[in-house]
Design an enzyme around this catalytic site. Structure first.
Site, PDB file in Angstrom:
ATOM      1  N   ASP B  91       0.867  -1.182   0.000  1.00 45.82           N
ATOM      2  CA  ASP B  91       0.000   0.000   0.000  1.00 45.82           C
ATOM      3  C   ASP B  91       0.896   1.222   0.000  1.00 45.82           C
ATOM      4  OD1 ASP B  91      -2.114   1.688   0.012  1.00 45.82           O
ATOM      5  OD2 ASP B  91      -2.855   1.147   1.990  1.00 45.82           O
ATOM      6  N   ALA B  92       1.316   1.586  -1.181  1.00 48.44           N
ATOM      7  CA  ALA B  92       2.382   2.566  -1.350  1.00 48.44           C
ATOM      8  C   ALA B  92       1.884   3.835  -2.035  1.00 48.44           C
ATOM      9  CB  ALA B  92       3.508   1.948  -2.177  1.00 48.44           C
ATOM     10  N   LYS B  93       0.745   3.737  -2.700  1.00 48.31           N
ATOM     11  CA  LYS B  93       0.123   4.879  -3.377  1.00 48.31           C
ATOM     12  C   LYS B  93       1.143   5.654  -4.212  1.00 48.31           C
ATOM     13  CE  LYS B  93      -3.703   5.035  -0.102  1.00 48.31           C
ATOM     14  NZ  LYS B  93      -3.327   4.023   0.909  1.00 48.31           N
ATOM     15  N   ARG B  94       1.922   4.904  -5.005  1.00 47.04           N
ATOM     16  CA  ARG B  94       2.934   5.507  -5.840  1.00 47.04           C
ATOM     17  C   ARG B  94       2.330   5.984  -7.163  1.00 47.04           C
ATOM     18  NH1 ARG B  94       5.089   4.868  -1.387  1.00 47.04           N
ATOM     19  NH2 ARG B  94       7.239   4.192  -1.090  1.00 47.04           N
TER      20      ARG B  94
END
Lengths: 274, 274
Positions: B91-94
């Site tokens: 869950d890095a929302k890159r």
């Protein structure tokens, strides 16, 4: 760093160049691979060579994360090596729910001591607010990015806007309620020169971080003439064009020559306007 | 992991629970602090306790990054500890320009071996595409997030949409051109139950990753009845509600009880619909 301090540095160096340390282990001269930390060894030489001609360094976290924990150490060491007189940007494009953004803020502003971080606006105010609680630290919010995909959503026109308003303009407008021009900047890609004038009408006083100059094709003269304000208000980034100016042992020297040439052009535009 | 393998796991465990390893050094039992890697020691016990009742683990990178290089190591060790039969989410929302997103993909899919990564859509197709080049790896695109700020931009209505179309609906529509439901999922917050039906009309076959159940207040029954499709199509995440069910030495046991209780409720909804 305060806005006044940043402007003072720009005035002193007669440059608003930001050097992007997008350091790719595959692209640095091979003789550096024998160093204990090749990425840091490369960055240190680039910093030494360019620091007189730039006012900011931008570290894109992707390049460091792709090397895992070891890359993260190179990131920390590089940041620690940059003197505090120079503005530092974590180009991380983070943004999450409040309690999570607070941890990203802690990572980049406390654990490391970056002056600023790039943040994606999609999740709205509470995803950005935690970054704004740190005095003299900056959020650089993505508004209009330099890539082709900027047209997919950022340029969609909204219903009921004040004029034919695009999403990125709404981001510029709305986010001004979240923090002042002493703590927020905006990312505006150099690949959209025709929009700089309109953007300056919406955010006359904010600094703009301008990527996409050089490798991505933006034009420094147009950006500068349309985007500059009384406090300069521009940080124009070049990454690949500077750090990979040569792939040989003279990479630092070539980086310096390139940075110097850009700074000399910038000096002209500054003298016209500031 | 393929969609069929994920669905098979759901059928077998009769659960579509995702456990969020949002592990905060400040919140884990203090006796673990004497361990060489307290975060990993905590995660390992949580995984052992919950693995029979969940089909996915979501690791929010912020919690690990906030500890610097050491945290990154805990992230890598935790991921390596999770059996490959269980779906893993960074869950890095890159999301960045193409060449940079490619490095994030390398970081999370090659350097580490996550099955999926959450990606922010603001920068458009070329910021997402590099993640879609990996077979059996997934992009989980932010569509409608669970936080209050989701109303700032995601819910703005667009000009000229097919109906009173919001930005998040446009994201759902447009991004389906980028990859199939065998490689893309969407984040849809549990805090918007009234929108699940409409979302299912736009993306009938995709998996939805649903955060915001538990601590943020979403309701499992409504989400499940409106959001489930023939292949389940849901991964409902709980982080704090499970991993901090107790702050004492019995934390793993309480996490297990909580996960079991959720899985038992999920079994009912699965039997109704799948």
């Amino acid at each position: 760093m305060t806005k006044a301090e940043l402007f003072q540095q720009i005035t002193q160096k007669q440059s608003y160049l930001c050097v992007g340390l997008d350091t790719d282990i595959q692209k640095i001269p091979s003789y550096l691979h024998k160093e204990q930390d090749p990425i840091f060894a490369f960055n240190r030489q680039i910093i030494d060579a360019t620091i007189d001609y730039c006012v900011a360094y931008k570290l894109n976290t992707a390049f460091y994360e792709s090397l895992g924990a070891r890359g993260w150490e190179s990131l920390e060491k590089t940041l620690a090596y940059i003197p505090s007189s120079v503005f530092t940007i974590a180009d991380a494009k983070r943004g999450d729910i409040g309690n999570t953004s607070a941890l990203y803020a802690k990572a980049f502003f406390e654990k490391m001591n970056f002056d600023s971080i790039t943040v994606a606006p999609y999740m709205g105010e509470d995803s950005v607010a935690p970054f704004l609680t740190y005095p003299n630290k900056w959020v650089i919010l993505l508004a209009l990015t330099s890539n082709k995909g900027s047209s997919d959503f950022q340029m969609l026109t909204l219903n009921g806007g004040k004029y034919a308003e695009c999403l990125f303009e709404k981001v510029l407008e709305t986010s001004q309620l979240w923090g002042s021009d002493e703590q927020m900047m905006y990312v505006v890609g150099a690949t959209h020169p025709q929009l700089f004038q309109k953007i300056r009408e919406i955010v006359p006083r904010h600094f703009l971080l301008v990527p996409g100059y050089g490798a991505q094709g933006g034009d420094l003269q147009t950006i500068s003439r349309l985007g500059m304000n009384k406090e300069c208000g521009l940080l124009v980034n070049s990454s690949r064009g500077i750090i990979y100016a040569s792939s040989d042992k003279d990479f630092a020297q070539k980086a310096q020559q390139t940075a110097l040439a850009i700074a000399e052009e910038m000096k002209k535009y500054l003298q016209e306007k500031v």
